[in-house]
Write an enzyme that holds these catalytic residues in place. Structure first.
Site, PDB file in Angstrom:
ATOM      1  N   ASP A 239       0.792  -1.001   0.053  1.00 24.79           N
ATOM      2  CA  ASP A 239       0.024  -0.115  -0.077  1.00 24.79           C
ATOM      3  C   ASP A 239       0.926   1.382   0.015  1.00 24.79           C
ATOM      4  O   ASP A 239       0.538   2.168  -0.761  1.00 24.79           O
ATOM      5  CB  ASP A 239      -1.008   0.162   1.234  1.00 24.79           C
TER       6      ASP A 239
ATOM      7  N   ASP B  33       4.850   0.872   4.021  1.00 28.58           N
ATOM      8  CA  ASP B  33       5.132  -0.539   4.798  1.00 28.58           C
ATOM      9  C   ASP B  33       5.061  -1.605   3.841  1.00 28.58           C
ATOM     10  O   ASP B  33       5.012  -1.443   2.743  1.00 28.58           O
ATOM     11  CB  ASP B  33       3.896  -0.632   5.754  1.00 28.58           C
TER      12      ASP B  33
ATOM     13  N   TYR C 126      -7.112   2.224   7.524  1.00 29.62           N
ATOM     14  CA  TYR C 126      -8.382   2.395   6.438  1.00 29.62           C
ATOM     15  C   TYR C 126      -9.554   2.052   6.912  1.00 29.62           C
ATOM     16  O   TYR C 126     -10.352   0.929   6.269  1.00 29.62           O
ATOM     17  CB  TYR C 126      -7.909   1.540   5.319  1.00 29.62           C
TER      18      TYR C 126
ATOM     19  N   GLU D 269       5.036  10.218   3.121  1.00 30.55           N
ATOM     20  CA  GLU D 269       4.817   8.699   2.742  1.00 30.55           C
ATOM     21  C   GLU D 269       3.740   8.779   1.583  1.00 30.55           C
ATOM     22  O   GLU D 269       2.953   9.460   1.560  1.00 30.55           O
ATOM     23  CB  GLU D 269       4.051   8.100   3.822  1.00 30.55           C
TER      24      GLU D 269
END
Length: 621
Positions: free
Chosen positions: A165, A168, A324, A572
């Protein structure tokens, strides 16, 4: 002898004296007439001779016997001259054109949106999990996650593949599905642009990498299912045991346990999966077998989402809610119904999407709550409404769908109005960036999505000859909305107070300390343990590997940015964020021309006819 004309034939020429003057005069006239007649007869004789003998003999023509025909020398000569002249006028130039080496015309110089798009697509190559193709284009990535789901008994070969995703090593299926839907939507609308910039095959391969994996996450060959797998890899905040957050490890070096999460109730996730598979089936319409496979799987998982126990896939799950968490599923119902209708032409899906008092009322999207005009992995309402507005603008199906389609059209217009700074619906930074997340951070993913919707709505208006729309009583030209989209994308690409491009590798100044495990650890063939990678996480040095095309979280509400690896809010990137970036960039580039593909999205949609009115009641006396 008497002359029958009067007078005697005898002429007494000797007795001139005996003739009277009148007779002399008459005889003289006869003599002159006789001379004249003689001359006439002499001339007549010459004419008759010419008739009989023909014109005077001319010089004879010369002929050449060519075997099959006989041709005069003169005609042959002029023919040769003609051929020679034609050769110099036509043949010689043609020979020169054929023989001289060809120099291809240089393609037009790509604009900044195209250059950024080329890089933005590479981010998906860097996020691939599984056994990578040889031409993956990211030299510092290798095969990884080959044991994912290997202990599952109902999935042959496990859950190998898909995408990580963010920075990570977790595979979140909810945002991954949304990313695939967005990529497919952009290809359906702008296939001609992808082809022009030579990215069409690339983006299709990226979509297929995702959809092939989604087909593994449930029994896609069945017609009825009771579960889907929702995630591979887990983490908890502030964990002190090896997991996908505690360990700072390249995907290739993972050796800690990776859990697989299962959802028996997943109205939101199942609908988003259906949307992704359905949209992709239109992209792959030229591959009939694969397209039908996608449609069948989409039908199965959408039925699971709609007809089984309804609920949020993240409800009460500590491995999902912090990252999420889905706030509802009515938006996914509308989104999934729209894509299922476009993919199948089954009017049942259209009826669900346009039922009065249906999904939008349950999801409160008809109340124009500002947050519900922000497209994200969690809220598909603005995208679903625009997708159905497209149908009204292009096909205009009328009754019985018109009432809700008109409502979606009006709500779409209000969403676009909310993006304009003059109406003060959202705050803006001094540098000109709209704040769609209330200044909480990682704002750029929402900005890119908004730019895509705005640019796409303009293209819908242009393709149907509509010059603009109304915000209340004020008419807004469509160019105003396009300017909004370009201003936001230009901010992301470097037109901001810091002159910083937030797309890695684009421009001369961009983030160098991206929060990403694979990019931050050297490609040195050494394996670093779970905690052994911390030194790379905490290093002040730039990443040794450039993760080209990654759009980072972005600046704060004061236009400030901290290029710090440990602060994921700034640095990120995410899969869903980059999908919106790609969609916005391809909508704005001028490479391949302007506008959308008007009809491809309706390939499976049959002609719509208004239903017959009900018959009158039986007559009673």
């Amino acid at each position: 002898m008497h002359n029958h004309w009067g007078g005697s034939f005898e002429i007494n020429s000797g007795d001139h004296q005996s003739l009277t003057e009148d007779e002399k005069s008459r005889n003289m006239e006869w003599d002159r007439a006789s001379v004249s007649h003689q001359q006439h007869y002499q001339h007549l004789d010459e004419t008759q001779q010419s008739w009989l003998l023909g014109p005077p003999e001319k010089k004879k023509k010369k002929y050449v016997d060519l075997g099959c025909v006989v041709c005069s020398t003169k005609a042959l000569k002029w023919t040769a001259y003609g051929i020679l002249i034609a050769f110099f006028l036509i043949g010689l130039p043609v020979m020169i054109v054929k023989l001289v080496p060809k120099h291809k015309e240089k393609p037009p110089v790509p604009d900044n949106y195209t250059l950024a798009l080329n890089k933005a697509l590479l981010f998906f190559n860097a996020q691939k999990s599984g056994r990578l193709p040889k031409d993956n284009k990211i030299p510092w990535r290798g095969d990884s996650g080959l044991q994912d789901g290997s202990t599952l008994t109902d999935v042959k070969g496990g859950l190998v593949g898909g995408y990580y995703d963010a920075g990570d090593n977790i595979k979140f299926h909810f945002p991954m599905s949304f990313a695939m839907t967005m990529l497919s939507w952009s290809v359906i609308e702008y296939e001609h642009k992808y082809r022009t910039i030579d990215e069409y095959n690339h983006v299709r391969e990226l979509i297929k990498w995702g959809t092939d994996y989604l087909l593994l996450t449930f029994n896609s060959s069945a017609t009825d299912i009771n579960k889907v797998y929702s995630q591979v890899g887990t983490a908890t905040n502030f964990s002190t045991t090896p997991d996908d957050h505690y360990c700072w490890t390249r995907p290739e070096d993972m050796d800690y346990p990776r859990q697989v999460l299962r959802a028996d109730t997943a109205s939101d996730l199942g609908s988003e999966m259906a949307a992704a598979l359905a949209a992709a089936s239109i992209v792959f319409r030229d591959d009939d077998l694969y397209s039908k496979k996608l449609v069948k799987a989409a039908t199965t998982v959408f039925a699971f989402a709609r007809d089984k126990n309804r609920g949020r896939y993240s409800n009460g799950n500590s491995f999902i809610e912090p990252f999420y968490n889905s706030t509802g599923y009515w938006d996914e119902f509308l989104w999934g119904s729209a894509w299922m209708y476009y993919a199948t032409g089954n009017v049942t899906y259209l009826r669900k999407a346009t039922a009065p008092g249906g999904f939008t009322k349950h999801g409160k999207a008809d109340r124009m709550i500002p947050d519900l005009s922000v497209l994200s992995w969690d809220n598909k309402f603005p995208a679903a409404m625009l997708l159905l507005t497209r149908m009204r603008m292009v096909l205009n199906p009328g009754y019985p769908y018109e009432e809700m389609l008109k409502s979606y059209h009006n709500l779409t217009g209000l969403t676009m109005c909310s993006y304009l700074q003059r109406y003060n619906v959202f705050n803006w930074t001094q540098g000109g960036l709209i704040l769609l997340d209330h200044g909480r951070g990682q704002n750029l993913q929402y900005v890119a999505n908004a730019a895509f919707l705005a640019s796409l709505f303009v293209d819908y208006m242009n393709v149907t000859g509509v010059p603009g729309w109304h915000c209340g009583p004020t008419f807004i030209p469509s160019q105003v909305l396009r300017d909004f989209a370009t201003s936001q994308m230009n901010y992301i690409l470097g037109a901001n107070p810091l002159n910083m491009s937030y797309v890695v590798g684009f421009g001369s100044k961009y983030p160098k300390h991206v929060h990403h495990r694979g990019a931050s650890i050297p490609h040195d063939k050494l394996k670093y343990s779970c905690t052994g990678g911390w030194k790379w996480r905490d290093s002040k040095n730039p990443n040794p590997n450039t993760i080209a095309g990654a759009m980072v979280g972005g600046p704060d509400k004061f236009d400030k940015f901290k290029d710090v690896r440990a602060n994921h809010t700034y640095t990120e990137p995410t899969l869903a964020g980059n999908a919106g970036l790609v969609a916005a960039l391809v909508s704005l580039t001028t490479s391949g021309g302007l506008g959308v593909d008007k009809n491809t999205i309706f390939t499976a949609v049959p002609p719509l006819y208004a239903p017959n009115p009900p018959p009158p009641p039986p007559w009673k006396p």
